[in-house]
Design an enzyme around this catalytic site. Sequence first.
Site, PDB file in Angstrom:
ATOM      1  N   GLY A  33       0.826  -1.205   0.000  1.00 55.79           N
ATOM      2  CA  GLY A  33       0.000   0.000   0.000  1.00 55.79           C
ATOM      3  C   GLY A  33       0.854   1.246   0.000  1.00 55.79           C
ATOM      4  O   GLY A  33       1.985   1.248  -0.488  1.00 55.79           O
ATOM      5  N   VAL A  40       0.411   4.591   5.497  1.00 56.46           N
ATOM      6  CA  VAL A  40      -0.017   3.426   6.271  1.00 56.46           C
ATOM      7  C   VAL A  40       1.166   2.487   6.499  1.00 56.46           C
ATOM      8  O   VAL A  40       1.245   1.829   7.544  1.00 56.46           O
ATOM      9  CB  VAL A  40      -1.182   2.706   5.577  1.00 56.46           C
ATOM     10  CG1 VAL A  40      -1.603   1.462   6.362  1.00 56.46           C
ATOM     11  CG2 VAL A  40      -2.371   3.646   5.425  1.00 56.46           C
ATOM     12  N   GLY A  41       2.082   2.437   5.554  1.00 51.22           N
ATOM     13  CA  GLY A  41       3.277   1.624   5.748  1.00 51.22           C
ATOM     14  C   GLY A  41       4.044   2.011   6.999  1.00 51.22           C
ATOM     15  O   GLY A  41       4.550   1.153   7.736  1.00 51.22           O
ATOM     16  N   GLU A  61       5.695  -3.232   0.796  1.00 50.75           N
ATOM     17  CA  GLU A  61       5.669  -2.970  -0.640  1.00 50.75           C
ATOM     18  C   GLU A  61       4.917  -1.671  -0.848  1.00 50.75           C
ATOM     19  O   GLU A  61       3.692  -1.636  -0.778  1.00 50.75           O
ATOM     20  CB  GLU A  61       5.020  -4.131  -1.385  1.00 50.75           C
ATOM     21  CG  GLU A  61       5.720  -5.461  -1.224  1.00 50.75           C
ATOM     22  CD  GLU A  61       7.123  -5.491  -1.795  1.00 50.75           C
ATOM     23  OE1 GLU A  61       7.475  -4.551  -2.558  1.00 50.75           O
ATOM     24  OE2 GLU A  61       7.877  -6.421  -1.495  1.00 50.75           O
TER      25      GLU A  61
END
Length: 483
Positions: A208, A212-213, A230
Amino acid sequence: MSPSPRAAASSPAPVYPFPGTEPVEAAVARIRAEADARTAHPREVREERLRAVRRMLTDHQDRFADALARDLGKSRTEALLTEVGSVISEIDHTLAHLGSWMKPRKVSVPLAFQPASAQVAPVPLGAVLVIGAWNYPVQLTLAPLVGALAAGNAVVVSPSEKSPATAAALQELLPAALDGEGVAVVEGGADCVQALIAHPWDHILYTGGERVGRIVYEAAAKTLTPVTLELGGKSPAVVTEVKDPAGMARRIAFGKFTNAGQTCVAPDYVLAVGPEAHAQVLRHLPAAIAEFYGPDPAESPDYGRLVSEDHARRLVDLLAEDVDAGAHVVIGGEADVAGRYLAPTVVDGVSLDGALMREELFGPVLPVVRVDTLQEALDVIAARPHPLASYLFTDDDDDRAAFSAQVQAGVVSEGVTLLHAGMPTLRFGGVGHSGIGAYHGEAGFETFSHLRPELTKGTGVDTLRAVYPPHGPVKRALLPKLL
């Protein structure tokens, strides 16, 4: 009959309830218990689970194609090629090589440690979490699952709520395919993901955006959970004057406008080196777009839709900001925000600090920036966070060498876009801001395995007495010769 992508895309993205989704706490407890029981470790169990996922995809390809049309306006061909078929290819490759991947690998033993034997054995990590993405909601959820199952793990899968029809299909079909064993599907929004990542895992793979990572990474750090992230970034396409400009334009247009530009490795902007390359790009890209999608892409069954009205509005606003600042639209620009439609768009005269160059676009808008030299293009790339992909179109060997030597990206691809992401024989992953770790094929198997060192030394003859204390003069003299 499945609805056409055009008809499905004329209304807002559907919203589906998920009454059957397994509660977070129950799913985590069940998968942890299965991991502790080690039932997924034998090769035959791993292979049968992979085959079950494959059967699910082949038996229900119409269901998945319909769901992808509803969520993203994907044509049936695109859905089967880039989503269902991509995962089937990943499974077939994994089944063909799993036996060799599972074998322990012998390593040499230094003379001072002999007689002994040593090896590296891939063993399952245990309980892992796969958090999927909305833009390729089948591929980016199931391809990591393939690696996790191949490595002998028990898995919780969390598909994205932003592609609700596909998430509903996965929630219904995946547990049924596996008879409720080895995999739990937990669907939900941000609260669901927050609850999942608060648990300790043996590995988390998240696909994503960077924002948010970072949240996943921070939560994983609290439980010392290893992660694969990723992400994405602004992937450049550098173009010098080429002998086949039409071919170059088709390759860029295919990479950019597939899935309406919502691809993490899509070319995010073009750096045209010199006036000739700049002219080639502006002349041939519109022709390639017309060749692919006809005079009105809104009527093309092969052109997708954006995931939401908010995403469409964001892109329209960025485009308007740059046009107001002096950029001009070469082709496209037509939009229907309510219908989640934005035409394939090429924009020239974009400033390097313009709105379209500030962040990853993740949509069908392609800024073109003219630079004078290849080195200037390389400097532009180097000044930005490392992208997930980088593309070069040139006929010059020196340009190829310079690009390869100076560009830091998840992948360097010359003469073609996107193709690497569908190859199970190539590692897929980012570097720096574009991600941590990799998967696909053997890389996925190793990501979800502990490559455990194993050393065996018999006790019949104790050859280590020379290193045991007490260390008198003789041993002190002998030890340097042994090490």
